[in-house]
Scaffold this motif. Sequence first.
Motif, PDB file in Angstrom:
ATOM      1  N   ARG A 128       0.822  -1.198   0.000  1.00 50.05           N
ATOM      2  CA  ARG A 128       0.000   0.000   0.000  1.00 50.05           C
ATOM      3  C   ARG A 128       0.867   1.263   0.000  1.00 50.05           C
ATOM      4  O   ARG A 128       0.621   2.193  -0.757  1.00 50.05           O
ATOM      5  N   ASP A 129       1.879   1.298   0.878  1.00 45.12           N
ATOM      6  CA  ASP A 129       2.735   2.476   1.001  1.00 45.12           C
ATOM      7  C   ASP A 129       4.194   2.200   0.649  1.00 45.12           C
ATOM      8  O   ASP A 129       4.982   3.144   0.538  1.00 45.12           O
ATOM      9  N   ILE A 130       4.562   0.960   0.524  1.00 41.23           N
ATOM     10  CA  ILE A 130       5.958   0.609   0.261  1.00 41.23           C
ATOM     11  C   ILE A 130       6.004  -0.632  -0.613  1.00 41.23           C
ATOM     12  O   ILE A 130       5.168  -1.538  -0.467  1.00 41.23           O
ATOM     13  N   TYR A 131       6.976  -0.657  -1.555  1.00 39.42           N
ATOM     14  CA  TYR A 131       7.105  -1.800  -2.455  1.00 39.42           C
ATOM     15  C   TYR A 131       8.534  -1.858  -2.978  1.00 39.42           C
ATOM     16  O   TYR A 131       9.124  -0.833  -3.304  1.00 39.42           O
ATOM     17  N   PHE A 132       9.094  -3.078  -3.048  1.00 43.92           N
ATOM     18  CA  PHE A 132      10.416  -3.323  -3.629  1.00 43.92           C
ATOM     19  C   PHE A 132      10.297  -4.462  -4.635  1.00 43.92           C
ATOM     20  O   PHE A 132       9.659  -5.484  -4.348  1.00 43.92           O
ATOM     21  N   THR A 133      10.904  -4.294  -5.803  1.00 38.81           N
ATOM     22  CA  THR A 133      10.986  -5.408  -6.746  1.00 38.81           C
ATOM     23  C   THR A 133      12.233  -6.238  -6.502  1.00 38.81           C
ATOM     24  O   THR A 133      12.273  -7.427  -6.836  1.00 38.81           O
ATOM     25  N   ASP A 134      13.268  -5.625  -5.949  1.00 40.78           N
ATOM     26  CA  ASP A 134      14.543  -6.265  -5.649  1.00 40.78           C
ATOM     27  C   ASP A 134      15.284  -5.326  -4.706  1.00 40.78           C
ATOM     28  O   ASP A 134      14.811  -4.217  -4.426  1.00 40.78           O
ATOM     29  N   PRO A 135      16.463  -5.721  -4.195  1.00 40.94           N
ATOM     30  CA  PRO A 135      17.150  -4.856  -3.227  1.00 40.94           C
ATOM     31  C   PRO A 135      17.549  -3.483  -3.758  1.00 40.94           C
ATOM     32  O   PRO A 135      17.766  -2.557  -2.970  1.00 40.94           O
ATOM     33  N   MET A 136      17.617  -3.309  -5.057  1.00 42.85           N
ATOM     34  CA  MET A 136      18.041  -2.025  -5.609  1.00 42.85           C
ATOM     35  C   MET A 136      16.881  -1.074  -5.872  1.00 42.85           C
ATOM     36  O   MET A 136      17.054   0.147  -5.818  1.00 42.85           O
TER      37      MET A 136
END
Length: 431
Positions: A128-136
Amino acid sequence: MKRYKQLVGITLLCSVFLSGCFSSEEQTGMQASAPAVQDAAEVSPDQGQTLTVVAPEASNKKSVNDAGKYQIQTKLKDFQLLSETKGIAWGLTRNELRLYITENNGRTWVNISPSPNVQFTANPRYGRDIYFTDPMHGWIVRESTGMSETIILHTDNGGEDWNITSIPQNNKVSAIDFESPQRGWLMTTEDSSTGKELKVLYRTDGGGSDWNVVMQNSIYAPEKSESSSPIPHLGYTISMSFTDSMHGYVLLQELGEPKLYRTKDGGNKWISDPAFFDRDKLKSCVSYTAGTPQFFGSTHKEGWIPIGCKIGDSTKYNGYFTKDGGMSWNFANFGLSRSDGLNQTVQPSFINANEGWALVNNMLYHTVDQGKIWSANNDNQMLRDRLREYPEVVKLQFSSPRVGWLLIENSDLKSSRLLQTMDGGATWRVL
């Protein structure tokens, strides 16, 4: 389509670009063998989660000298596993987001927090407020409370720098999802009347550097064909998930029941999926709780959606599974008892269409046949002791048959512990 990209105040903009810095508390970091630096004023030294932190440049080295390490104590409020060895964890301290990443199973962490000048009124929720596809590559949404626009921070270098964009609206953000480091979607909503909300869907093809409106239902016309409709006013947004640049799913709570909508053109047009939910299979339920559609593997053909059935003061989870990328869904009645108390809404975690884990009344269960049979593997004194100290389970997630994380807390003590298993849940340790 008009492009929505605005600059915000110079002070905020500059502070975000400088956000790779550590907080002032952590700049006074000590050797790993020394007492931990306290990261939250309300957490006493014997209660905070202790993390061993290294500088970003040191984290890239295979071995880190003790001189490059220091310890902090902090209260974690959420986490997300990114792979078997990588994950992020975060919490708020005096409205400042403290965000950490590990790439070595929690042995060391890197502080990737944005600038403390970017204040948060509530802890960010993943999806909802935060998202990562990978560490970068990661994105953080700062709600527009008290402002006329919503701020979106994004990094493409693992949090060393955070860039800033905004969208000129002050509605709440209900979901965010990225299918690649460049392409993602963000849903904003505003209650229009009881049981209804205005919904606006934004899309970026530039990694979050700009956002374009691809759907809005403020001009929704009920007489239009359903095949050309936006997502309707009726229903509250629960979650959103895209499997590629064209295919995506939005789950609503509509008249008290979960309702699934899907798109085949990147988010412009949506149709309802009547085959998803069958009320007759859950006749006794008083209300429902649902999770985010999750798809497995590189093909994204197999996936599932958790559905909790609430009766009185207890909840039992089951699941809807797909083998064809969401074109059809099959109901799986999990062979689990009902869960009551504090942790009844903790969702099961599946790593593929067959293998998953569920926490029921503080007992951990494991299945390898899509929930038909569950075996208890919670015969671990350390875990039982920790759950007595920290009785509130925030989240359970597995990333492989071996590796899983469990975040537990004690709200009275304002403290939490992040646990890890490396053997499928048989034993656990504090990270």
